[in-house]
Scaffold this motif. Structure first.
Motif, mmCIF file in Angstrom:
data_model
loop_
_atom_site.group_PDB
_atom_site.id
_atom_site.type_symbol
_atom_site.label_atom_id
_atom_site.label_comp_id
_atom_site.label_asym_id
_atom_site.label_seq_id
_atom_site.Cartn_x
_atom_site.Cartn_y
_atom_site.Cartn_z
ATOM 1 N N ARG A 166 -1.556 -1.026 -74.926
ATOM 2 C CA ARG A 166 -2.828 -0.425 -74.533
ATOM 3 C C ARG A 166 -3.845 -0.710 -75.631
ATOM 4 O O ARG A 166 -3.501 -0.735 -76.813
ATOM 5 C CB ARG A 166 -2.697 1.089 -74.354
ATOM 6 N N GLY A 167 -5.089 -0.921 -75.249
ATOM 7 C CA GLY A 167 -6.108 -1.108 -76.265
ATOM 8 C C GLY A 167 -6.659 -2.512 -76.295
ATOM 9 O O GLY A 167 -6.485 -3.313 -75.381
ATOM 10 N N LYS A 168 -7.296 -2.848 -77.416
ATOM 11 C CA LYS A 168 -8.023 -4.118 -77.521
ATOM 12 C C LYS A 168 -7.117 -5.347 -77.541
ATOM 13 O O LYS A 168 -7.560 -6.454 -77.243
ATOM 14 C CB LYS A 168 -8.891 -4.115 -78.782
ATOM 15 N N SER A 169 -5.840 -5.171 -77.867
ATOM 16 C CA SER A 169 -4.928 -6.311 -77.945
ATOM 17 C C SER A 169 -4.391 -6.739 -76.590
ATOM 18 O O SER A 169 -3.929 -7.875 -76.433
ATOM 19 C CB SER A 169 -3.752 -5.984 -78.871
ATOM 20 N N GLY A 170 -4.429 -5.848 -75.623
ATOM 21 C CA GLY A 170 -3.901 -6.183 -74.306
ATOM 22 C C GLY A 170 -3.469 -4.940 -73.561
ATOM 23 O O GLY A 170 -3.150 -3.916 -74.171
ATOM 24 N N ASP A 171 -3.466 -5.048 -72.234
ATOM 25 C CA ASP A 171 -3.132 -3.921 -71.380
ATOM 26 C C ASP A 171 -1.848 -4.213 -70.618
ATOM 27 O O ASP A 171 -1.795 -5.128 -69.800
ATOM 28 C CB ASP A 171 -4.284 -3.664 -70.396
ATOM 29 N N GLY A 172 -0.803 -3.435 -70.903
ATOM 30 C CA GLY A 172 0.493 -3.639 -70.268
ATOM 31 C C GLY A 172 0.485 -3.463 -68.768
ATOM 32 O O GLY A 172 1.418 -3.892 -68.086
ATOM 33 N N ARG A 173 -0.569 -2.867 -68.239
ATOM 34 C CA ARG A 173 -0.680 -2.703 -66.789
ATOM 35 C C ARG A 173 -1.141 -3.990 -66.116
ATOM 36 O O ARG A 173 -1.051 -4.133 -64.897
ATOM 37 C CB ARG A 173 -1.642 -1.557 -66.470
ATOM 38 N N LYS A 174 -1.617 -4.936 -66.928
ATOM 39 C CA LYS A 174 -2.098 -6.211 -66.394
ATOM 40 C C LYS A 174 -1.275 -7.404 -66.875
ATOM 41 O O LYS A 174 -1.390 -8.513 -66.341
ATOM 42 C CB LYS A 174 -3.565 -6.415 -66.790
ATOM 43 N N ILE A 175 -0.464 -7.182 -67.887
ATOM 44 C CA ILE A 175 0.381 -8.254 -68.442
ATOM 45 C C ILE A 175 1.763 -8.177 -67.800
ATOM 46 O O ILE A 175 2.436 -7.148 -67.882
ATOM 47 C CB ILE A 175 0.504 -8.112 -69.976
ATOM 48 N N THR A 176 2.178 -9.259 -67.151
ATOM 49 C CA THR A 176 3.478 -9.284 -66.476
ATOM 50 C C THR A 176 4.566 -9.856 -67.370
ATOM 51 O O THR A 176 4.294 -10.459 -68.417
ATOM 52 C CB THR A 176 3.408 -10.123 -65.192
ATOM 53 N N VAL A 177 5.790 -9.703 -66.929
ATOM 54 C CA VAL A 177 6.927 -10.292 -67.639
ATOM 55 C C VAL A 177 6.768 -11.805 -67.710
ATOM 56 O O VAL A 177 7.041 -12.437 -68.731
ATOM 57 C CB VAL A 177 8.248 -9.902 -66.941
ATOM 58 N N ARG A 178 6.310 -12.407 -66.611
ATOM 59 C CA ARG A 178 6.104 -13.859 -66.605
ATOM 60 C C ARG A 178 5.068 -14.276 -67.648
ATOM 61 O O ARG A 178 5.244 -15.282 -68.346
ATOM 62 C CB ARG A 178 5.649 -14.324 -65.224
ATOM 63 N N HIS A 179 3.976 -13.518 -67.757
ATOM 64 C CA HIS A 179 2.960 -13.828 -68.765
ATOM 65 C C HIS A 179 3.567 -13.880 -70.162
ATOM 66 O O HIS A 179 3.248 -14.762 -70.970
ATOM 67 C CB HIS A 179 1.846 -12.777 -68.746
ATOM 68 N N LEU A 180 4.429 -12.923 -70.470
ATOM 69 C CA LEU A 180 5.049 -12.866 -71.796
ATOM 70 C C LEU A 180 5.965 -14.060 -72.030
ATOM 71 O O LEU A 180 5.941 -14.684 -73.100
ATOM 72 C CB LEU A 180 5.833 -11.564 -71.951
ATOM 73 N N LEU A 181 6.781 -14.391 -71.043
ATOM 74 C CA LEU A 181 7.704 -15.519 -71.163
ATOM 75 C C LEU A 181 6.969 -16.850 -71.297
ATOM 76 O O LEU A 181 7.427 -17.769 -71.968
ATOM 77 C CB LEU A 181 8.629 -15.570 -69.949
ATOM 78 N N GLN A 182 5.826 -16.937 -70.659
ATOM 79 C CA GLN A 182 5.089 -18.200 -70.527
ATOM 80 C C GLN A 182 4.000 -18.388 -71.580
ATOM 81 O O GLN A 182 3.334 -19.406 -71.627
ATOM 82 C CB GLN A 182 4.464 -18.221 -69.132
ATOM 83 N N HIS A 183 3.769 -17.404 -72.416
ATOM 84 C CA HIS A 183 2.687 -17.431 -73.416
ATOM 85 C C HIS A 183 1.311 -17.431 -72.763
ATOM 86 O O HIS A 183 0.376 -18.081 -73.259
ATOM 87 C CB HIS A 183 2.820 -18.647 -74.344
ATOM 88 N N THR A 184 1.181 -16.727 -71.667
ATOM 89 C CA THR A 184 -0.132 -16.601 -71.024
ATOM 90 C C THR A 184 -0.596 -15.140 -70.998
ATOM 91 O O THR A 184 -1.435 -14.761 -70.191
ATOM 92 C CB THR A 184 -0.090 -17.157 -69.585
#
Length: 421
Positions: A166-184
């Motif tokens: 949560r916060g300025k670094s990123g929102d976990g409600r919008k970041i998916t598992v695929r995003h994390l695996l893929q560096h997106t």
């Protein structure tokens, strides 16, 4: 992590001894032949005759076969020359490689020295820190959970780790598992703000501490909009694995990936373990680019964590790639998802990134699948081709110039493109 010889079984000295021995045995057989033709009165006409010349000929045949095998094992001279060049031209203290052909036969190579002070030889297939190759192991563990229905690729990470992001670094409600695996994901990469390793080599850092470093900075972009390499995303994936499995990420990856792949020379160093198992070459680094090389073998690798903490031998890394591509670790649907790639700006030309996996075009045509890793003291490059040829190249210092970095990649390309035997 983004910061993060002739085949050793048949060295030139052995070849020289073999040739000399062949000459000596040939001379001996000629001298012994006349005496062997003489028979005493006690030898019956039908009795088998003991002929020293025959024994010598058999020894000669055996020696010739060994020399042929030595020549066959040295056939990849281009790779040896490149490893020698890594040491001579680009000043890497040592280099080691394992090349596995599509039939499962492995050849080992070394160049340089294993220790600059003692001049000890580079250990054949020695242990090295494999750094960001760890990401592929982490990705496999996550995709196994996807295959079991416990995790969904396109589900927000918030579902599994509420309020972590949560916060300025990123929102976990919008970041998916695929995003994390893929560096997106857009999560800022914490290693940008790490102190010099020589000032922090003994410090243990928990995953939460690493995330705290990242979360002090703004997101690089909105989730899914761009690609940027981020160790932070894999730190989060490590926490995901722990939450879903109920095990420490080290144990989960050991049980579900390392053991399942049958790897015996790959391990996750325990908490505050700074050493590397023997045999291993010394790893070197400097306080500033081009500075004096200093021993950096022993360090606390916790700052790598699920993004880069593993240690392995080159041949075991090859075994991992083979097990992965043979379908021993993932179901077909998850392996297919892993190999679906996106453009990866900043990587060498034509390289693309999947889910913890790189797709790298080869100079001889086709592609290799792998990853690579950089951590103070060691750099590794390599992967596996679609027909099952695998290679792992390691050098014992990080490159300090683009030309040096590309030379390691070129060595891996040469190994993967070598004529099939």
């Amino acid at each position: 992590m983004s910061r993060l010889s002739s085949p050793s079984t048949t060295p030139r000295s052995v070849r020289g001894l073999a040739v000399a021995a062949l000459s000596a045995l040939t001379a001996m057989s000629v001298a012994a032949a006349p005496a062997a033709a003489v028979t005493g009165p006690e030898v019956g006409a039908n009795a088998p005759r003991h002929n020293p010349a025959d024994e010598l000929r058999a020894e000669l045949d055996e020696m010739r076969q060994e020399v042929k095998e030595a020549k066959r094992n040295r056939s990849n001279d281009a790779l040896q020359k490149q490893l020698n060049g890594l040491v001579k031209k680009y000043k890497f203290p040592g280099a080691l490689a394992a090349v596995r052909d599509s039939k499962g036969r492995t050849r080992h190579y070394t160049a340089g020295v294993g220790n600059l002070r003692s001049k000890a030889k580079v250990p054949v297939d020695g242990y090295v820190r494999i750094a960001s190759n760890t990401k592929t192991f982490t990705a496999v563990a996550v995709l196994q959970l996807v295959g079991e229905g416990k995790v969904k690729l396109d589900e927000p990470i918030e579902t599994y780790l509420p309020k972590l992001l949560r916060g300025k670094s990123g929102d976990g409600r919008k970041i998916t598992v695929r995003h994390l695996l893929q560096h997106t994901s857009g999560l800022p990469n914490y290693t940008r703000w790490m102190p010099n390793i020589f000032d922090a080599r003994d410090k243990y850092r928990s995953p939460r501490e690493l995330l705290k470093i990242a979360f002090a900075h703004k997101a690089s972009f909105a989730p899914g909009k761009k690609w940027e390499y981020s160790n932070t995303g894999y730190t989060v994936l490590g926490l995901l694995i722990e939450k879903v499995t109920g095990k420490p990420v080290s144990k989960a990856i050991t049980d579900q990936v390392i053991k399942r792949a049958g790897l015996r020379q790959t391990y996750w160093p325990g908490k505050k373990v700074k050493t590397i198992r023997d045999p291993h070459p010394t790893g070197y680094g400097s306080r500033k680019p081009g500075g004096k090389l200093l021993d950096i073998t022993n360090l606390d690798p916790s700052w790598g964590g699920a993004a880069g903490q593993l240690i392995a031998t080159p041949s075991d890394l090859n075994r991992f790639w083979v097990a992965l591509m043979d379908g021993k670790l993932l179901k077909p649907a998850q392996l297919k998802a892993m190999k679906k790639t996106v453009k990866a700006p900043g990587m060498p030309g034509g390289w693309r990134y999947g889910l913890g996996l790189m797709k790298m075009p080869l100079s001889c045509g086709g592609v290799a699948w792998g990853h690579g890793g950089d951590i103070d003291g060691y750099e590794t490059r390599g992967g596996i081709t679609d027909d099952g040829r695998a290679a792992a190249i390691a050098v014992t210092a990080l490159p300090t110039a683009d030309a040096a970095a590309m030379s390691v990649i070129k060595a891996a390309d040469t190994a993967l493109c070598a004529k099939k035997r």
